[in-house]
Scaffold this motif. Sequence first.
Motif, mmCIF file in Angstrom:
data_model
loop_
_atom_site.group_PDB
_atom_site.id
_atom_site.type_symbol
_atom_site.label_atom_id
_atom_site.label_comp_id
_atom_site.label_asym_id
_atom_site.label_seq_id
_atom_site.Cartn_x
_atom_site.Cartn_y
_atom_site.Cartn_z
ATOM 1 N N ALA A 84 -21.620 13.203 -0.758
ATOM 2 C CA ALA A 84 -20.895 13.575 -2.313
ATOM 3 C C ALA A 84 -20.522 12.271 -3.146
ATOM 4 C CB ALA A 84 -19.851 14.619 -2.085
ATOM 5 N N ASP A 85 -20.953 12.289 -4.278
ATOM 6 C CA ASP A 85 -20.407 11.082 -5.147
ATOM 7 C C ASP A 85 -20.070 11.677 -6.363
ATOM 8 O OD1 ASP A 85 -22.817 11.394 -6.200
ATOM 9 O OD2 ASP A 85 -23.649 9.458 -5.882
ATOM 10 N N PHE A 86 -19.092 10.688 -7.057
ATOM 11 C CA PHE A 86 -18.580 11.172 -8.485
ATOM 12 C C PHE A 86 -18.720 9.753 -9.263
ATOM 13 C CE2 PHE A 86 -15.595 11.540 -11.871
ATOM 14 C CZ PHE A 86 -15.865 12.883 -12.095
ATOM 15 N N GLU A 87 -19.176 9.690 -10.444
ATOM 16 C CA GLU A 87 -19.449 8.567 -11.309
ATOM 17 C C GLU A 87 -18.796 8.711 -12.828
ATOM 18 O OE1 GLU A 87 -20.665 6.320 -9.578
ATOM 19 O OE2 GLU A 87 -21.694 7.454 -7.944
ATOM 20 N N TRP A 88 -18.211 7.797 -13.096
ATOM 21 C CA TRP A 88 -17.826 7.680 -14.532
ATOM 22 C C TRP A 88 -18.922 6.764 -15.217
ATOM 23 C CZ3 TRP A 88 -13.953 10.852 -16.003
ATOM 24 C CH2 TRP A 88 -13.185 11.247 -14.910
ATOM 25 N N SER A 89 -19.407 7.538 -16.354
ATOM 26 C CA SER A 89 -20.726 6.996 -16.780
ATOM 27 C C SER A 89 -20.542 6.665 -18.402
ATOM 28 C CB SER A 89 -21.796 8.166 -16.790
ATOM 29 O OG SER A 89 -22.846 8.041 -17.444
ATOM 30 N N GLY A 90 -21.239 5.572 -18.833
ATOM 31 C CA GLY A 90 -21.484 5.317 -19.982
ATOM 32 C C GLY A 90 -22.868 5.134 -20.474
ATOM 33 N N ILE A 91 -23.773 6.198 -20.026
ATOM 34 C CA ILE A 91 -25.043 6.263 -20.221
ATOM 35 C C ILE A 91 -25.278 7.113 -21.319
ATOM 36 C CG2 ILE A 91 -27.182 7.345 -19.532
ATOM 37 C CD1 ILE A 91 -26.485 7.055 -16.662
ATOM 38 N N ALA A 95 -17.298 2.756 -2.364
ATOM 39 C CA ALA A 95 -17.222 2.722 -4.103
ATOM 40 C C ALA A 95 -18.620 1.986 -4.347
ATOM 41 C CB ALA A 95 -15.980 1.897 -4.613
ATOM 42 N N ASN A 96 -19.160 2.317 -5.475
ATOM 43 C CA ASN A 96 -20.392 1.720 -6.116
ATOM 44 C C ASN A 96 -20.183 1.496 -7.310
ATOM 45 O OD1 ASN A 96 -21.577 4.046 -7.749
ATOM 46 N ND2 ASN A 96 -20.580 5.396 -6.003
ATOM 47 N N VAL A 97 -21.241 0.820 -8.206
ATOM 48 C CA VAL A 97 -21.413 0.353 -9.324
ATOM 49 C C VAL A 97 -22.905 0.522 -9.686
ATOM 50 C CG1 VAL A 97 -19.515 -0.859 -9.905
ATOM 51 C CG2 VAL A 97 -21.270 -2.084 -9.134
ATOM 52 N N GLY A 98 -23.633 0.883 -10.834
ATOM 53 C CA GLY A 98 -24.936 0.923 -11.068
ATOM 54 C C GLY A 98 -25.197 0.914 -12.528
ATOM 55 N N PHE A 99 -26.435 1.090 -12.863
ATOM 56 C CA PHE A 99 -27.017 1.125 -14.063
ATOM 57 C C PHE A 99 -27.962 2.162 -14.204
ATOM 58 C CE2 PHE A 99 -29.717 -0.086 -17.627
ATOM 59 C CZ PHE A 99 -28.972 -0.477 -18.694
ATOM 60 N N SER A 131 -40.664 18.078 -30.780
ATOM 61 C CA SER A 131 -39.759 17.603 -29.803
ATOM 62 C C SER A 131 -39.390 15.958 -30.135
ATOM 63 C CB SER A 131 -40.050 17.481 -28.183
ATOM 64 O OG SER A 131 -39.063 16.924 -27.264
ATOM 65 N N ALA A 132 -38.087 15.625 -30.052
ATOM 66 C CA ALA A 132 -37.740 14.060 -30.269
ATOM 67 C C ALA A 132 -37.299 13.873 -29.240
ATOM 68 C CB ALA A 132 -36.804 14.032 -31.459
ATOM 69 N N SER A 133 -37.184 12.260 -28.935
ATOM 70 C CA SER A 133 -36.733 11.765 -27.897
ATOM 71 C C SER A 133 -35.751 10.330 -28.241
ATOM 72 C CB SER A 133 -37.620 11.343 -26.992
ATOM 73 O OG SER A 133 -38.617 10.305 -27.431
ATOM 74 N N ILE A 134 -34.898 10.249 -27.402
ATOM 75 C CA ILE A 134 -34.089 8.972 -27.673
ATOM 76 C C ILE A 134 -33.905 8.309 -26.326
ATOM 77 C CG2 ILE A 134 -31.584 8.209 -28.225
ATOM 78 C CD1 ILE A 134 -31.134 10.764 -29.978
ATOM 79 N N ASP A 135 -34.063 7.066 -26.293
ATOM 80 C CA ASP A 135 -33.703 6.138 -25.345
ATOM 81 C C ASP A 135 -32.312 6.103 -25.005
ATOM 82 O OD1 ASP A 135 -36.606 5.496 -24.935
ATOM 83 O OD2 ASP A 135 -36.516 3.618 -26.254
ATOM 84 N N SER A 136 -32.364 6.094 -23.457
ATOM 85 C CA SER A 136 -30.574 6.228 -23.082
ATOM 86 C C SER A 136 -30.428 5.074 -22.152
ATOM 87 C CB SER A 136 -30.305 7.470 -22.555
ATOM 88 O OG SER A 136 -31.004 7.751 -21.428
ATOM 89 N N SER A 137 -29.301 4.641 -21.948
ATOM 90 C CA SER A 137 -29.034 3.407 -20.903
ATOM 91 C C SER A 137 -27.662 3.512 -20.863
ATOM 92 C CB SER A 137 -29.596 2.276 -21.246
ATOM 93 O OG SER A 137 -29.304 1.587 -22.467
ATOM 94 N N GLY A 138 -27.057 2.684 -19.771
ATOM 95 C CA GLY A 138 -25.501 2.518 -19.598
ATOM 96 C C GLY A 138 -25.149 2.189 -18.249
ATOM 97 N N PHE A 139 -23.904 1.656 -17.970
ATOM 98 C CA PHE A 139 -23.534 1.699 -16.690
ATOM 99 C C PHE A 139 -22.646 2.573 -16.071
ATOM 100 C CE2 PHE A 139 -24.438 -2.876 -18.246
ATOM 101 C CZ PHE A 139 -24.697 -3.555 -17.270
ATOM 102 N N PHE A 140 -22.328 2.519 -14.915
ATOM 103 C CA PHE A 140 -21.609 3.683 -14.444
ATOM 104 C C PHE A 140 -20.946 3.217 -13.099
ATOM 105 C CE2 PHE A 140 -25.695 4.342 -12.507
ATOM 106 C CZ PHE A 140 -25.487 4.438 -11.022
#
Length: 250
Positions: free
Chosen positions: A104-111, A48-52, A74-83
């Motif tokens: 192989a890995d699988f992540e639930w993301s809040g980015i 298992a793992n956690v990250g940003f 073109s426009a851009s938006i900063d993104s961030s979040g934990f997973f």
Amino acid sequence: MKNVLLGAVLMSTALPAVAVAADMPYPTKAEVVVVEPVFSWTGFYIGANVGFGGNEFEYPFSVNAGGLPLANGSASIDSSGFFGGGQIGYNYQFANNVVLGVEADFEWSGIDGKVDAGLNIPLLPAAFSASAGSEVEWFGTIRARLGYAFDHLLVYGTGGAAYGKVKSSISVGGPGFLLNESADDTNWGWTAGAGFEYAINNNWTLKTEYLYVDLGSVSAFNGLLAPGVFGNLDTETTFHTAKVGLNYKF
């Protein structure tokens, strides 16, 4: 008399031999030398793992009327979040300490990221307000790993395919006009990175890893903005990740 003399001679001969035998040390068992087995990275593992993570969502756009371009850019938006999530894989260690593996890995993301802006479109008398945003709801990778083992420490590079679900939305409002659109797509792309892993014992390992993930470009909106005015907006999703994990090696 002869027998007495013979017995005395024999006793005098035997006594020194007995004394020498008594002085000799008794045999002892040799010490057992315990040889610690050499650690090998070969085998299946799960963990298992956690990250940003984060970077920027890019939004290439264009506006046209009657086939004539009115605006583009073109426009851009900063993104961030934990997973967080899990991984499964297999390593094989060669005799020269090179380690080849697949993971192989699988992540639930809040980015995610969101922006609000005002739009002034040439030839239109009124200004429009707009908001747009995207979120990586989940993502995963299927990668090869190639590294070198320094006994309990493994240093490696990795790369392969990436996939993820990206939800994008756009809202544009003006005099007598309101547009609300959203797109929810599973995208495929690529990933590359590096990391190192340390074996605590024969079964448990700790890892830290960096990955760059590119999920490609999808259309967030393509349609009518105003009478005779058409717009197109794409979403390009890329992000960096840093994570720590714990694996159990079978």
